[in-house]
Scaffold this motif. Sequence first.
Motif, PDB file in Angstrom:
ATOM      1  N   UNK A  44       0.782  -1.450  -0.169  1.00 49.29           N
ATOM      2  CA  UNK A  44      -0.171  -0.117  -0.319  1.00 49.29           C
ATOM      3  C   UNK A  44       1.267   1.028   0.056  1.00 49.29           C
ATOM      4  N   UNK A  45       0.548   2.389  -0.409  1.00 48.38           N
ATOM      5  CA  UNK A  45       1.230   3.541  -0.699  1.00 48.38           C
ATOM      6  C   UNK A  45       1.888   4.273   0.322  1.00 48.38           C
ATOM      7  N   UNK A  46       0.325   3.612   1.985  1.00 49.44           N
ATOM      8  CA  UNK A  46       0.531   4.590   3.042  1.00 49.44           C
ATOM      9  C   UNK A  46       2.017   3.862   3.698  1.00 49.44           C
ATOM     10  N   UNK A  47       1.649   2.253   3.514  1.00 51.15           N
ATOM     11  CA  UNK A  47       2.487   1.656   4.164  1.00 51.15           C
ATOM     12  C   UNK A  47       4.335   1.657   4.110  1.00 51.15           C
ATOM     13  N   UNK A  48       4.501   1.968   2.234  1.00 50.21           N
ATOM     14  CA  UNK A  48       5.394   2.420   1.361  1.00 50.21           C
ATOM     15  C   UNK A  48       6.285   3.823   1.935  1.00 50.21           C
ATOM     16  N   UNK A  49       4.733   4.880   2.087  1.00 50.81           N
ATOM     17  CA  UNK A  49       5.770   6.181   2.095  1.00 50.81           C
ATOM     18  C   UNK A  49       6.247   6.358   4.121  1.00 50.81           C
ATOM     19  N   UNK A  50       5.066   5.591   5.131  1.00 54.72           N
ATOM     20  CA  UNK A  50       5.619   5.716   5.663  1.00 54.72           C
ATOM     21  C   UNK A  50       7.047   4.564   6.093  1.00 54.72           C
ATOM     22  N   UNK A  51       6.790   3.910   5.812  1.00 54.91           N
ATOM     23  CA  UNK A  51       8.086   3.259   5.255  1.00 54.91           C
ATOM     24  C   UNK A  51       9.585   3.808   4.828  1.00 54.91           C
ATOM     25  N   UNK A  52       9.059   4.344   3.888  1.00 52.94           N
ATOM     26  CA  UNK A  52       9.919   5.847   3.794  1.00 52.94           C
ATOM     27  C   UNK A  52      10.681   6.439   4.563  1.00 52.94           C
ATOM     28  N   UNK A  53       9.702   7.078   5.377  1.00 50.08           N
ATOM     29  CA  UNK A  53      10.122   7.844   6.500  1.00 50.08           C
ATOM     30  C   UNK A  53      10.343   7.830   7.876  1.00 50.08           C
ATOM     31  N   UNK A  54      10.395   6.774   7.355  1.00 52.41           N
ATOM     32  CA  UNK A  54      10.617   5.946   9.246  1.00 52.41           C
ATOM     33  C   UNK A  54      11.895   5.838   8.701  1.00 52.41           C
ATOM     34  N   UNK A  55      12.564   5.451   7.389  1.00 55.62           N
ATOM     35  CA  UNK A  55      13.574   5.054   7.220  1.00 55.62           C
ATOM     36  C   UNK A  55      14.847   6.462   6.940  1.00 55.62           C
ATOM     37  N   UNK A  56      13.951   6.813   6.523  1.00 51.24           N
ATOM     38  CA  UNK A  56      14.549   9.014   6.624  1.00 51.24           C
ATOM     39  C   UNK A  56      14.965   9.055   7.908  1.00 51.24           C
ATOM     40  N   UNK A  57      14.645   9.196   9.093  1.00 47.64           N
ATOM     41  CA  UNK A  57      14.700  10.068   9.909  1.00 47.64           C
ATOM     42  C   UNK A  57      15.763   8.686  11.011  1.00 47.64           C
ATOM     43  N   UNK A  58      15.455   6.951  10.267  1.00 51.54           N
ATOM     44  CA  UNK A  58      16.444   6.171  10.874  1.00 51.54           C
ATOM     45  C   UNK A  58      18.054   6.920   9.898  1.00 51.54           C
ATOM     46  N   UNK A  59      17.760   7.113   8.705  1.00 50.24           N
ATOM     47  CA  UNK A  59      18.556   7.200   8.657  1.00 50.24           C
ATOM     48  C   UNK A  59      19.573   8.591   8.633  1.00 50.24           C
ATOM     49  N   UNK A  60      18.399   9.373   9.048  1.00 53.22           N
ATOM     50  CA  UNK A  60      19.159  10.998   9.715  1.00 53.22           C
ATOM     51  C   UNK A  60      19.982  10.506  10.720  1.00 53.22           C
ATOM     52  N   UNK A  61      18.949   9.715  11.944  1.00 56.38           N
ATOM     53  CA  UNK A  61      19.757   9.645  13.518  1.00 56.38           C
ATOM     54  C   UNK A  61      20.606   9.138  13.151  1.00 56.38           C
ATOM     55  N   UNK A  62      20.924   7.891  12.265  1.00 53.98           N
ATOM     56  CA  UNK A  62      22.280   7.273  11.830  1.00 53.98           C
ATOM     57  C   UNK A  62      23.519   7.893  12.069  1.00 53.98           C
ATOM     58  N   UNK A  63      23.041   8.959  10.705  1.00 57.18           N
ATOM     59  CA  UNK A  63      24.567   9.868  10.324  1.00 57.18           C
ATOM     60  C   UNK A  63      24.857  10.748  11.426  1.00 57.18           C
TER      61      UNK A  63
END
Length: 140
Positions: free
Chosen positions: A68-87
């Motif tokens: 679902x688009x909502x799940x994909x968007x949510x996954x991308x958003x949380x991964x993006x925040x994880x990326x920033x946190x990791x960095x």
Amino acid sequence: MNQRIREVMKFAVTGGVCFLIEYAALVLLKEWLHLSVIIATPLAFLISVAVNYLLCMRWVFDGAKDGSRKAQLGFALTSGMGLVLNWLLMLALTTLFGEDAVVFTLFTLTVKAYMINKVIATFLVMVWNYFTKRWVLKGR
């Protein structure tokens, strides 16, 4: 409760596989291509996120809103925040402990500060990833 334990175990296995992929990519980018850790970290993270997405959707979270688009968007958003946190964690740890300082050498294996920093950052981001991805993919 038993299902939750199974889910956490699957998430841990997935995380372990993705950690190995990300760690190998980081070392490859740093040692072979001579990129700084600050540049190599997000590149390695993005490689592992692609594998993580596939495993989470197909194996870890039973009943996930497949595709679902909502799940994909949510996954991308949380991964993006994880990326920033990791960095940010890698930036802070590199500032504190260095990048190329040799921590120890065992036979022909040299462990540098950035390698230990990555393990610390990964552990902290792992906690973030489980809770946010579970919420996004299962809605609870």
